[in-house]
Design an enzyme around this catalytic site. Structure first.
Site, PDB file in Angstrom:
ATOM      1  N   LYS A 171       5.976 -17.782   1.659  1.00 11.94           N
ATOM      2  CA  LYS A 171       5.946 -18.600   2.871  1.00 11.94           C
ATOM      3  C   LYS A 171       4.551 -19.207   3.024  1.00 11.94           C
ATOM      4  O   LYS A 171       3.602 -18.530   3.369  1.00 11.94           O
ATOM      5  CB  LYS A 171       6.281 -17.788   4.130  1.00 11.94           C
ATOM      6  CG  LYS A 171       6.579 -18.743   5.293  1.00 11.94           C
ATOM      7  CD  LYS A 171       6.311 -18.191   6.661  1.00 11.94           C
ATOM      8  CE  LYS A 171       4.881 -18.209   7.086  1.00 11.94           C
ATOM      9  NZ  LYS A 171       4.287 -19.563   7.297  1.00 11.94           N
ATOM     10  N   GLU A 246      -5.438  -9.334   2.981  1.00 12.35           N
ATOM     11  CA  GLU A 246      -6.782  -9.901   2.815  1.00 12.35           C
ATOM     12  C   GLU A 246      -7.040 -10.680   4.105  1.00 12.35           C
ATOM     13  O   GLU A 246      -6.450 -11.728   4.326  1.00 12.35           O
ATOM     14  CB  GLU A 246      -6.817 -10.778   1.565  1.00 12.35           C
ATOM     15  CG  GLU A 246      -8.223 -11.029   1.083  1.00 12.35           C
ATOM     16  CD  GLU A 246      -8.767 -12.321   1.626  1.00 12.35           C
ATOM     17  OE1 GLU A 246      -9.449 -12.265   2.684  1.00 12.35           O
ATOM     18  OE2 GLU A 246      -8.526 -13.365   1.013  1.00 12.35           O
ATOM     19  N   CYS A 280     -12.661 -17.140   4.400  1.00  6.48           N
ATOM     20  CA  CYS A 280     -12.733 -15.788   4.972  1.00  6.48           C
ATOM     21  C   CYS A 280     -13.991 -15.034   4.567  1.00  6.48           C
ATOM     22  O   CYS A 280     -14.489 -14.209   5.318  1.00  6.48           O
ATOM     23  CB  CYS A 280     -11.487 -15.008   4.579  1.00  6.48           C
ATOM     24  SG  CYS A 280     -11.056 -15.230   2.869  1.00  6.48           S
ATOM     25  N   GLU A 381     -15.214 -13.803  13.964  1.00  4.82           N
ATOM     26  CA  GLU A 381     -15.049 -14.795  12.904  1.00  4.82           C
ATOM     27  C   GLU A 381     -14.783 -16.169  13.534  1.00  4.82           C
ATOM     28  O   GLU A 381     -13.831 -16.329  14.296  1.00  4.82           O
ATOM     29  CB  GLU A 381     -13.878 -14.409  11.991  1.00  4.82           C
ATOM     30  CG  GLU A 381     -13.748 -15.350  10.826  1.00  4.82           C
ATOM     31  CD  GLU A 381     -12.644 -14.962   9.858  1.00  4.82           C
ATOM     32  OE1 GLU A 381     -11.541 -14.610  10.309  1.00  4.82           O
ATOM     33  OE2 GLU A 381     -12.884 -15.036   8.645  1.00  4.82           O
TER      34      GLU A 381
HETATM   35  P1  ADP Z   1      -4.737 -18.535  11.040  1.00  8.54           P
HETATM   36  O1  ADP Z   1      -5.062 -18.035  12.431  1.00  8.54           O
HETATM   37  O2  ADP Z   1      -5.906 -18.685  10.173  1.00  8.54           O
HETATM   38  O3  ADP Z   1      -3.760 -19.664  11.012  1.00  8.54           O
HETATM   39  P2  ADP Z   1      -2.661 -16.643  10.579  1.00  8.54           P
HETATM   40  O4  ADP Z   1      -2.864 -15.216  10.271  1.00  8.54           O
HETATM   41  O5  ADP Z   1      -2.090 -17.001  11.900  1.00  8.54           O
HETATM   42  O6  ADP Z   1      -4.046 -17.315  10.315  1.00  8.54           O
HETATM   43  O7  ADP Z   1      -1.757 -17.335   9.478  1.00  8.54           O
HETATM   44  C1  ADP Z   1      -1.700 -16.968   8.124  1.00  8.54           C
HETATM   45  C2  ADP Z   1      -0.252 -16.971   7.688  1.00  8.54           C
HETATM   46  O8  ADP Z   1       0.449 -15.984   8.442  1.00  8.54           O
HETATM   47  C3  ADP Z   1       0.488 -18.275   7.904  1.00  8.54           C
HETATM   48  O9  ADP Z   1       1.395 -18.496   6.835  1.00  8.54           O
HETATM   49  C4  ADP Z   1       1.240 -18.016   9.201  1.00  8.54           C
HETATM   50  O10 ADP Z   1       2.398 -18.823   9.338  1.00  8.54           O
HETATM   51  C5  ADP Z   1       1.612 -16.560   9.020  1.00  8.54           C
HETATM   52  N1  ADP Z   1       1.916 -15.843  10.276  1.00  8.54           N
HETATM   53  C6  ADP Z   1       1.447 -16.081  11.528  1.00  8.54           C
HETATM   54  N2  ADP Z   1       1.959 -15.203  12.411  1.00  8.54           N
HETATM   55  C7  ADP Z   1       2.778 -14.366  11.714  1.00  8.54           C
HETATM   56  C8  ADP Z   1       3.583 -13.219  12.057  1.00  8.54           C
HETATM   57  N3  ADP Z   1       3.661 -12.761  13.289  1.00  8.54           N
HETATM   58  N4  ADP Z   1       4.258 -12.606  11.058  1.00  8.54           N
HETATM   59  C9  ADP Z   1       4.175 -13.031   9.789  1.00  8.54           C
HETATM   60  N5  ADP Z   1       3.442 -14.104   9.410  1.00  8.54           N
HETATM   61  C10 ADP Z   1       2.750 -14.772  10.342  1.00  8.54           C
END
Ligand code: ADP
Length: 479
Positions: A171, A246, A280, A381
């Site tokens: 995804k 990570e 990161c 961060e």
């Molecule tokens: P950022 O804040 O840098 O966008 P995220 O951790 O929100 O980082 O996003 C990293 C990835 O995790 C993306 O592919 C996002 O769609 C996915 N993501 C965000 N929320 C969830 C969740 N609750 N469960 C699984 N994946 C998620």
């Protein structure tokens, strides 16, 4: 999206828009995966795992991976262009570094596909038993990746998973689905059997959460924020799936007075400004020995101000925009908080609105001094192009300051003194330490964090191991 070897729309028919962060223009409508699509993708991955992929010989997995690496290389221009349009990164970085590196990563793991072994073990149990281990793939892997370096990070998960014999549902981040979708086409062209790789763009709270909760997913490989990492760990409890994370960082970068400043000035600037600070492991807390503080700061400020910020498509651009208006607001909020807490801007800090830059989310390289270690900008961060410069006098003091963070992804040290370099490398509580360099990576060298920067590794043999599990076999050979 790619499900079971076919490029299909979502079950609901829903799509979402992806934008160019340099211009604010819509680039494409992308099929939006919901729970049903994730279910179908996981089903296809399970079927492939238990069927065709389980029966595929290691040398055939290797051949397929090598073919994929060649295809990535053959399509480097197109992949780089898509990456620049979707994420905003400079074309020079995508074209000559990140996309070629992804091909190398695939090649590295292609080599491993034929070298995954169990062991024979001499045991002391009463009786007569022959014991050995089988190193088997963990099964269906859900790879959830972010938007800052979308293609390489997707490959970080995909390549070791496939080499180990797992199947994958990838995804990509909702902000940057395009190179992942092109990767899906290349996977088909390389000849991977249907269902081995499935690619489902969609939103984190829907598609990401569905994957993390799914009872038929055996492992989640994640890169992203620590908050999402925590939700994934909670979701993983349903079937106790394996998780590797990570997460973020607040990496220290330490400059001693004896450092070669001609290397340390650009080195410490690029430690943070690469990918517009959306990295990161970025060296966001820059500790400079008091004796050279003023001279260093003035040179760092001149260098930072000379960095060319612009649309990533322009070959002379060295730094692109932030990914979105939301990210821009977040970074601006941190800059505001720095000023409110008494830090002083040395350069940058204000949105660039001239000419073509007006419609994008451009923040120039920003350097703060008079930052107190407990200030929000020195603790949280920012994920933007912001360096906090903090002076120090003694080595023990700088070690304590460096480790004064909940994160532990990376750290850097600039010195010509070999004792100091090794002392810092040993003392930093982080998964990576760079000496007289920063942000150097290689497919063979593990990358990942200590503390709240997560657990598990990308790259190297350590990453491969996380996609395998060990089975002990006892054979009674007594008469
Ligand atoms: P950022 O804040 O840098 O966008 P995220 O951790 O929100 O980082 O996003 C990293 C990835 O995790 C993306 O592919 C996002 O769609 C996915 N993501 C965000 N929320 C969830 C969740 N609750 N469960 C699984 N994946 C998620």
């Amino acid at each position: 999206m790619l499900i079971d070897g076919e490029l299909v729309g979502s079950v609901s028919g829903k799509c979402f828009e992806t934008w160019n962060p340099a211009t604010g223009e819509v680039l494409a409508q992308v099929a939006e995966a919901g729970r049903e699509d994730i279910d179908r993708a996981v089903g296809a991955a399970r079927k492939a795992f238990q069927g065709v992929w389980r029966k595929t010989k290691p040398s055939d997995r290797q051949r397929l991976l090598l073919r994929l690496a060649d295809l990535i290389e053959r399509n480097v221009d197109e992949l780089a262009l898509l990456e620049v349009l979707d994420s905003g990164m400079p074309i020079s970085l995508a074209r000559s570094s990140l996309i070629p590196r992804a091909a190398e990563q695939v090649r590295y793991y292609a080599g491993w596909a034929t070298k995954i072994n169990g062991e024979t073990i001499d045991n002391s149990a009463p009786g007569d038993f022959f014991t050995y281990t089988l190193r088997e793939p963990v099964g269906v892997v859900g790879a959830i990746v972010p938007w800052n370096s979308p293609f390489v990070i997707a490959i970080w998960k995909l390549a070791p998973a496939l080499a180990a014999g797992c199947t994958v549902v990838l995804k990509p981040a909702e902000q940057t689905p395009l190179t992942a979708l092109r990767l899906g086409e290349l996977v088909l062209e390389a000849g991977f059997p249907s269902g081995v790789v499935n690619i489902c763009p969609g939103f984190g709270g829907e598609a990401g959460a569905a994957l993390a909760e799914h009872p038929d997913v055996d492992k989640i490989a994640f890169t992203g924020s620590y908050k999402t990492g925590q939700s994934i760990v909670r979701a993983s409890a349903s079937n106790l799936k394996r998780v590797s994370l990570e997460l973020g960082g607040k990496s220290p970068d330490i400059v001693f007075a004896d450092a070669d400043l001609d290397r340390a000035i650009p080195g410490t600037a690029w430690a943070m400004f690469r990918l517009s600070g959306q990295i990161c492991c970025g060296g966001s807390r820059l500790f400079v020995e008091q004796k050279i503080y003023d001279r260093f700061l003035s040179k760092l400020s001149d260098f930072s101000a000379s960095i060319k910020v612009g649309n990533g498509l322009n070959p002379t651009s060295e730094m692109g925009p932030l990914i979105s208006s939301e990210q821009f607001r977040r970074v601006s909020g941190y800059i505001q908080s720095g000023l409110e807490q008494g830090a002083k801007l040395v350069c940058g800090g204000e949105r660039l609105l001239t000419g073509d830059l007006r419609n994008g989310y451009f923040m120039p390289p920003t350097v703060f001094e008079h930052v107190k270690p407990h200030n929000k900008i020195a603790q949280e961060e920012i994920f933007g192009p912001v360096i906090c410069v903090i002076p120090f006098k003694e080595i023990d003091e700088v070690i304590a300051l460096s480790n004064n963070t909940t994160y532990g992804l990376a750290g850097g040290v600039w010195t010509q003194n070999v004792q100091k370099a090794h002392a810092i490398a040993k003392a930093l509580q982080s998964g990576v330490v760079w000496v007289n360099c920063f942000n150097v990576m290689d497919p063979a060298v593990p990358f990942g964090g200590y503390k709240m920067s997560g657990y598990g590794r990308d790259s190297g043999a350590d990453a491969l191991e996380q996609y395998t599990q060990v089975k002990a076999v006892w054979v009674n050979v007594g008469s």
